[in-house]
Design an enzyme around this catalytic site. Structure first.
Site, PDB file in Angstrom:
ATOM      1  CG  ASP A   1      36.132  31.110  41.033  1.00  0.00           C
ATOM      2  OD1 ASP A   1      34.957  31.260  40.628  1.00  0.00           O
ATOM      3  OD2 ASP A   1      36.957  32.030  41.049  1.00  0.00           O
TER       4      ASP A   1
ATOM      5  CG  HIS B   1      40.324  36.221  46.536  1.00  0.00           C
ATOM      6  ND1 HIS B   1      39.971  37.546  46.705  1.00  0.00           N
ATOM      7  CD2 HIS B   1      40.113  35.938  45.239  1.00  0.00           C
ATOM      8  CE1 HIS B   1      39.550  38.037  45.547  1.00  0.00           C
ATOM      9  NE2 HIS B   1      39.632  37.091  44.634  1.00  0.00           N
TER      10      HIS B   1
ATOM     11  CG  HIS C   1      42.131  33.804  41.612  1.00  0.00           C
ATOM     12  ND1 HIS C   1      40.814  33.552  41.270  1.00  0.00           N
ATOM     13  CD2 HIS C   1      42.176  35.106  41.990  1.00  0.00           C
ATOM     14  CE1 HIS C   1      40.106  34.655  41.434  1.00  0.00           C
ATOM     15  NE2 HIS C   1      40.913  35.604  41.873  1.00  0.00           N
TER      16      HIS C   1
ATOM     17  CD  GLU D   1      38.281  39.283  41.660  1.00  0.00           C
ATOM     18  OE1 GLU D   1      38.863  38.242  42.002  1.00  0.00           O
ATOM     19  OE2 GLU D   1      38.907  40.242  41.165  1.00  0.00           O
TER      20      GLU D   1
END
Length: 129
Positions: free
Chosen positions: A29, A93, A95, A88
């Protein structure tokens, strides 16, 4: 319209890639909560994680687990936290965040790395896979 992750998957936007398979990609990220904050993303653009077919969801979890184990070998931490938020970017996805304390999971405090630090970190995590 393609998500930013689809553009990364297609090579239109660069990333600090850790690994990829036919179905998934893992990369750092660029706005990390903590050093090593990694995203595991299915290559198929699906907005919500629970809209994924069950077999693909289970494969994403297995892929994320492998990346998390390598991440924990690379970045000193108490554990690897996992979050799926999805507001977002409209592309599922996971994290993976190296945790020292709960603040690392709050998505409010960010850390900064240089491009060289990102590149080296991605390389070392990949080597620990």
């Amino acid at each position: 319209m393609s998500s930013i992750f689809t553009k990364i998957i297609n090579g239109e936007i660069p990333c600090y890639k850790i690994t990829e398979t036919e179905e998934f990609i893992a990369f750092l990220d660029v706005n990390p909560n903590a050093k090593g904050h990694t995203l595991c993303v299915p290559k198929q653009e699906i907005n919500k994680i629970f809209d994924m077919p069950e077999d693909l969801y289970l494969k994403l979890m297995a892929f994320s687990r492998k990346v998390a184990i390598a991440l924990e070998k690379t970045v000193p931490c108490k554990r690897i936290g996992m979050a799926v938020v999805g507001l977002e970017v409209p592309h599922t996805h996971v994290h993976l965040i190296p945790l020292q304390d709960m603040d690392d999971m709050r998505f409010q405090i960010k850390t900064t790395l240089t491009p060289e630090e990102f590149s080296k970190l991605a390389q070392v995590i990949a080597e620990n896979l």
